[in-house]
Write a protein that holds these residues in place. Structure first.
Motif, PDB file in Angstrom:
ATOM      1  N   GLY A  88     115.679  75.281  39.114  1.00 45.62           N
ATOM      2  CA  GLY A  88     114.340  75.627  39.591  1.00 45.62           C
ATOM      3  C   GLY A  88     113.925  77.018  39.159  1.00 45.62           C
ATOM      4  O   GLY A  88     114.748  77.916  38.996  1.00 45.62           O
ATOM      5  N   MET A  89     112.618  77.191  38.972  1.00 44.35           N
ATOM      6  CA  MET A  89     112.079  78.500  38.604  1.00 44.35           C
ATOM      7  C   MET A  89     110.649  78.631  39.127  1.00 44.35           C
ATOM      8  O   MET A  89     109.893  77.660  39.164  1.00 44.35           O
ATOM      9  N   SER A  90     110.306  79.831  39.559  1.00 48.93           N
ATOM     10  CA  SER A  90     108.938  80.115  39.999  1.00 48.93           C
ATOM     11  C   SER A  90     108.351  81.205  39.125  1.00 48.93           C
ATOM     12  O   SER A  90     109.044  82.172  38.775  1.00 48.93           O
ATOM     13  N   LEU A  91     107.091  81.051  38.775  1.00 45.58           N
ATOM     14  CA  LEU A  91     106.364  82.042  37.986  1.00 45.58           C
ATOM     15  C   LEU A  91     105.172  82.525  38.796  1.00 45.58           C
ATOM     16  O   LEU A  91     104.427  81.718  39.355  1.00 45.58           O
ATOM     17  N   GLN A  92     105.022  83.836  38.867  1.00 46.47           N
ATOM     18  CA  GLN A  92     103.945  84.437  39.651  1.00 46.47           C
ATOM     19  C   GLN A  92     103.121  85.350  38.745  1.00 46.47           C
ATOM     20  O   GLN A  92     103.677  86.142  37.982  1.00 46.47           O
ATOM     21  N   ALA A  93     101.817  85.207  38.843  1.00 47.11           N
ATOM     22  CA  ALA A  93     100.903  86.074  38.092  1.00 47.11           C
ATOM     23  C   ALA A  93     100.051  86.853  39.084  1.00 47.11           C
ATOM     24  O   ALA A  93      99.442  86.261  39.987  1.00 47.11           O
ATOM     25  N   PHE A  94     100.024  88.173  38.924  1.00 45.30           N
ATOM     26  CA  PHE A  94      99.240  89.034  39.804  1.00 45.30           C
ATOM     27  C   PHE A  94      97.935  89.402  39.099  1.00 45.30           C
ATOM     28  O   PHE A  94      97.944  89.848  37.944  1.00 45.30           O
ATOM     29  N   LEU A  95      96.813  89.218  39.818  1.00 44.96           N
ATOM     30  CA  LEU A  95      95.499  89.401  39.225  1.00 44.96           C
ATOM     31  C   LEU A  95      94.880  90.742  39.614  1.00 44.96           C
ATOM     32  O   LEU A  95      95.294  91.377  40.595  1.00 44.96           O
ATOM     33  N   ALA A  96      93.888  91.135  38.850  1.00 51.69           N
ATOM     34  CA  ALA A  96      93.263  92.437  39.041  1.00 51.69           C
ATOM     35  C   ALA A  96      92.589  92.574  40.401  1.00 51.69           C
ATOM     36  O   ALA A  96      92.456  93.684  40.930  1.00 51.69           O
ATOM     37  N   ASP A  97      92.186  91.457  41.003  1.00 53.35           N
ATOM     38  CA  ASP A  97      91.499  91.528  42.300  1.00 53.35           C
ATOM     39  C   ASP A  97      92.470  91.546  43.477  1.00 53.35           C
ATOM     40  O   ASP A  97      92.051  91.473  44.631  1.00 53.35           O
ATOM     41  N   GLY A  98      93.767  91.633  43.187  1.00 53.71           N
ATOM     42  CA  GLY A  98      94.754  91.705  44.251  1.00 53.71           C
ATOM     43  C   GLY A  98      95.330  90.370  44.673  1.00 53.71           C
ATOM     44  O   GLY A  98      96.281  90.324  45.472  1.00 53.71           O
ATOM     45  N   ALA A 143      97.079  86.460  43.729  1.00 58.36           N
ATOM     46  CA  ALA A 143      98.174  86.034  42.852  1.00 58.36           C
ATOM     47  C   ALA A 143      98.148  84.513  42.688  1.00 58.36           C
ATOM     48  O   ALA A 143      97.645  83.780  43.546  1.00 58.36           O
ATOM     49  N   VAL A 144      98.711  84.060  41.575  1.00 55.85           N
ATOM     50  CA  VAL A 144      98.881  82.637  41.293  1.00 55.85           C
ATOM     51  C   VAL A 144     100.369  82.377  41.129  1.00 55.85           C
ATOM     52  O   VAL A 144     101.054  83.089  40.384  1.00 55.85           O
ATOM     53  N   SER A 145     100.889  81.389  41.833  1.00 56.43           N
ATOM     54  CA  SER A 145     102.319  81.089  41.779  1.00 56.43           C
ATOM     55  C   SER A 145     102.535  79.594  41.594  1.00 56.43           C
ATOM     56  O   SER A 145     101.873  78.787  42.253  1.00 56.43           O
TER      57      SER A 145
END
Length: 475
Positions: free
Chosen positions: A130-140, A142-144
């Protein structure tokens, strides 16, 4: 319920080593995550990413190149076309610069030591990989997203298995060996012919055949390169590459200039048993030495077992005078159907079933394909697959240092030889007298996988992995 319907191009995928479940799968997952960000129209708003690797992906991730695969996938590189010579330099640049070009176009800060986490003591319930990927956006915000690499380069997303399941109306749906045999009896089709009929649902026959020959081209390039590349494998075990030395020893100075003339030079050496046996081992070693070196290989059905089917196919076309397109297509299609039966009824993931799920399955695939190509009946082909797997049951996955080298590389030679032996036994036997069916072996393999201690499932926590110090050379 959607049934899993597997194409020949699902079982045979072009990619980069060393592992289909730990390298190719995570690479594809990272690509999917990038595409998800693109679909959400937030790709240009990402300021940072976190990578979380769980269970088996964490424990053997560095040795299997999981970290490298994810970074390259996030960077917009594709494992089918990316220059294998640029794998190490590209990842090293990310580490040194502290920056990653998301999708190849959007520069973000990235710290290898802080933003990529190996969660050794945590495992997700659905699958060990298993693996999780998280993206942090400029507006504070996140997408995971969470993905599971389930073996052979197949990837599913959490709560969404549609990524590997496709509802299509196959003329000859097959989940078990018995169903396959029923269709063959009703139609008179060979296993390979039945596969080609099913493939028509996805594409025209000429496209399928062209795709298979492209797979074969990559197999040949991998074998040829592996047989002509000396040196020591990366990773710290100091394992010496042996295929090139065997190649030189067996050819005894005979000249050649390309793959075709190389085959002629090999044939010129005769048909002595030891000579042929050495070549089968050489073919298998060559592929898996390339695989261990981040070379381009074909999942067959996995990267860790990628040398078995090429070695047996190379044996067939070289020593049975079968270097013909129709024979190559027959071999690969027949092999794919056997692999799909194992995937549906058991697993092709070492993290789920140990090495029986990789070397064992590949040996069964090769045995059935060779049997059909040598004139065996459909029932003899299934018998050959059963014999091959029966003698891999319980095989553990215990990679030293988490590297796909020891004992993985040599195991491919064993799987290839067992496949040839199984084919010979089946060709000389009456399937009516067989006491064990292929379906019984598939079921037994799955039960064995469930009973197997987790330390023998690609975690490097047991077996040879804890008995051999990393400083010692391969025995």
């Amino acid at each position: 319920m959607v049934k899993e319907q597997i194409s020949v191009f699902d079982m045979f995928k072009i990619g980069i080593g060393p592992s289909s479940s730990h390298t190719l799968g995570p690479w594809r997952a990272a690509q999917r995550f990038v595409e998800s960000l693109r679909t959400r129209n937030v790709l240009d708003k990402v300021t940072g990413v976190n990578i979380l690797l769980y269970g088996s992906l964490a424990k053997t991730g560095v040795g299997h190149g999981t970290d490298i695969a994810v970074l390259l996938g996030l960077s917009g590189c594709d494992p089918v076309t990316f220059d294998v010579d640029q794998v190490t330099p590209r990842v090293q640049h990310i580490k040194d610069s502290g920056q990653l070009m998301l999708s190849g176009n959007y520069k973000i800060d990235f710290s290898y030591s802080q933003d990529l986490m190996f969660l050794y003591q945590q495992s997700l319930p659905f699958h060990p990989n298993g693996m999780s990927l998280q993206a942090f956006l400029a507006d504070g915000t996140a997408v995971s997203e969470t993905y599971f690499s389930i073996g052979g380069g197949f990837v599913v997303q959490e709560n969404d298995t549609e990524s590997v399941l496709s509802e299509v109306d196959l003329p000859f749906p097959v989940d078990t060996a018995q169903e396959l045999m029923v269709w063959c009896m009703r139609t008179g089709l060979k296993i390979s012919e039945l596969v080609l009929e099913n493939e028509l649902v996805w594409r025209k026959e000429e496209q399928t055949k062209a795709g298979i020959m492209e797979i074969f081209k990559v197999l040949c390039e991998c074998i040829y390169k592996g047989c002509h590349t000396p040196g020591v494998l990366p990773g710290g075990l100091n394992v010496e590459r042996r295929a090139s030395k065997i190649n030189n020893r067996l050819l005894k100075g005979r000249s050649y200039h390309d793959f075709d003339s190389w085959l002629e030079a090999i044939r010129a050496g005769g048909n002595d048993f030891n000579y042929i046996l050495d070549w089968v081992s050489c073919f298998a070693l060559s592929v898996n030495e390339e695989n261990a070196s981040f070379g381009r290989v074909v999942t067959a059905p996995t990267n860790g077992a990628s040398g078995v089917i090429p070695a047996v196919l190379q044996y067939y076309i070289t020593f049975h005078n079968a270097y013909q397109e129709e024979k190559i297509i027959q071999f690969i299609t027949a092999a794919s159907e056997i692999g799909s039966i194992f995937k549906k009824g058991a697993t092709i993931s070492a993290a789920m079933g140990g090495c029986q799920a990789e070397i064992g399955v590949s040996s069964a695939m090769a045995a059935a394909a060779l049997t059909e190509c040598l004139g065996g009946s459909q029932r003899q082909a299934l018998m050959a697959a059963e014999i091959a797997m029966e003698h891999h049951l319980g095989l553990t996955c215990d990679p030293i240092g988490g590297l796909v080298q020891v004992p993985c590389i040599e195991r491919n030679t064993m799987g290839a030889v067992k496949a040839i032996t199984a084919a010979q036994l089946a060709l000389g036997s009456n399937p009516d007298k067989a006491r064990v069916s292929l379906d019984a072996v598939v079921s037994t393999m799955w039960e064995t996988a469930q009973d197997m201690n987790v330390k023998y499932k690609e975690t490097a926590d047991g077996g040879l992995a804890i008995k051999v110090p990393l400083s010692l050379p391969e025995c």
